[in-house]
Design an enzyme around this catalytic site. Sequence first.
Site, short mmCIF file in Angstrom:
data_model
loop_
_atom_site.label_atom_id
_atom_site.label_comp_id
_atom_site.label_asym_id
_atom_site.label_seq_id
_atom_site.Cartn_x
_atom_site.Cartn_y
_atom_site.Cartn_z
N SER A 47 0.84 -1.19 0.00
CA SER A 47 0.00 0.00 0.00
C SER A 47 0.88 1.24 0.00
O SER A 47 1.95 1.26 0.63
CB SER A 47 -0.96 0.00 1.19
OG SER A 47 -2.01 0.91 0.95
N GLU A 48 0.43 2.28 -0.72
CA GLU A 48 1.25 3.47 -0.98
C GLU A 48 1.79 4.13 0.27
O GLU A 48 2.85 4.75 0.26
CB GLU A 48 0.42 4.53 -1.73
CG GLU A 48 0.00 4.17 -3.11
CD GLU A 48 -1.39 3.56 -3.12
OE1 GLU A 48 -1.62 2.59 -2.39
OE2 GLU A 48 -2.23 4.06 -3.89
N ASN A 49 1.03 4.07 1.36
CA ASN A 49 1.43 4.81 2.55
C ASN A 49 2.61 4.17 3.27
O ASN A 49 3.10 4.74 4.25
CB ASN A 49 0.24 5.01 3.50
CG ASN A 49 -0.43 3.71 3.86
OD1 ASN A 49 -0.64 2.85 3.03
ND2 ASN A 49 -0.76 3.56 5.12
#
Lengths: 212, 223
Positions: A47-49
């Site tokens: 996930s990008e975060n």
Amino acid sequence: MKKMDRNQMAARVARDIPEGAYVNLGIGLPTLVANHIPPGREVLLHSENGVLGIGPKPAPGKEDADLINAGKEPVTLLPGGSYFHHADSFAMIRGQHLDFCVLGAFQVSVSGDIANWHTGAPDAIPAVGGAMDLAMGARNVLVMMEHLTKSGESKLVERCTYPLTGARCVSRVYTDLAVIDIRPDGLHVVDMVEGLDLAELQRLTGVPLKRQ
Amino acid sequence: MINKIVPSLEAAVADIRDGSTILIGGFGTAGMPSELMDALIAQGAKGLTVVNNNAGNADAGLAALIAAKQVRKIICSFPRQSDSWHFDKAYRAGELELELVPQGTLAERIRAAGAGIGAFFTPTAYGTLLAEGKETRRINDRDYVLEHPIHADYALIKADRGDRWGNLTYRMTARNFGPIMASAAKCTIAQVRETVELGQIDPEAVVTPGIFVKRVVRTGAAA
């Protein structure tokens, strides 16, 4: 003909994600794909975060506000998972280290352009997040969307009328009616829901389709 | 003796001037330095340019800073959310300028500032509205957009543990923008849950080395 529901679509996408793949699932409909990866098949969700190796949803009461996905939903981490900062996270995306990303879309064109971030309406507040990075960076960009808009227009189009997220990047589209590959020589139908034939799918879609 | 630990949140933000550019850590509420935001609201600096992934969630942290009308411009990737009402209102009223940047480009522009990079070419956003007017170049059969670093006067970030030399660790996905923002500002201020003695953070586990940090302020209860 019976359209696929959201979970059937997610299960169909999950069938194509092989053991060992590094995968980013977009916010919304694509997130459901995680629930349909067969037990025992090791797929690493990114996930990008800044997390790799996302596990199942936490049990009620076990959520941790510091452990979330890009949709800002609470998640868990599998043993072997890792955390990293944003530049590393996007190096994974932009450096073409992800095997697949699965994105939602407003429109996909016959040449593989995707529009999914902005309606272009004058009063809309635009937001892009990581969509443009994923569209350009993932090795395989898969799109999951309904085949038709609410008013019955095809979301597979000759040319996107919404502002683009990325050009010539989508390789396969999963809709509630069919799975369609985007190749240099056009759109190839991989499979269709039961009771649908190519002539009817062609009528609904508008842009030329070939049967694989 | 080097001691970057400051006694209070008020002291940590006291010198922030009107018109400063401030990197604010956090992705949504994970890693948002809400206590530093509250201190900045009490301090009152106005006309700020802020950089964050979002444009505030609900009523605390960055959202509260926007509600206090201290922000002139936001550089972010994802302003519009179900709970971004303070931003939405100020933006629609024309009180706020928005620079929308793809998330990875935002991260890389911050990283580039911290690493002394003058500019960089990225394929992200090529052929889209967000690349309009920007220099492009074709390199080895791929098209790229030229992007510039985001330098800042301050970075306000949230970490987990910190020592008096400014070494930091983070907690889970609350790490997000913290390490790169710490490197990109002239003055990085980290709020930490816990301050520890030198050596108590395993050097193998230091995520942000103290060279990038000017001030550390504890928000948790005393150990």
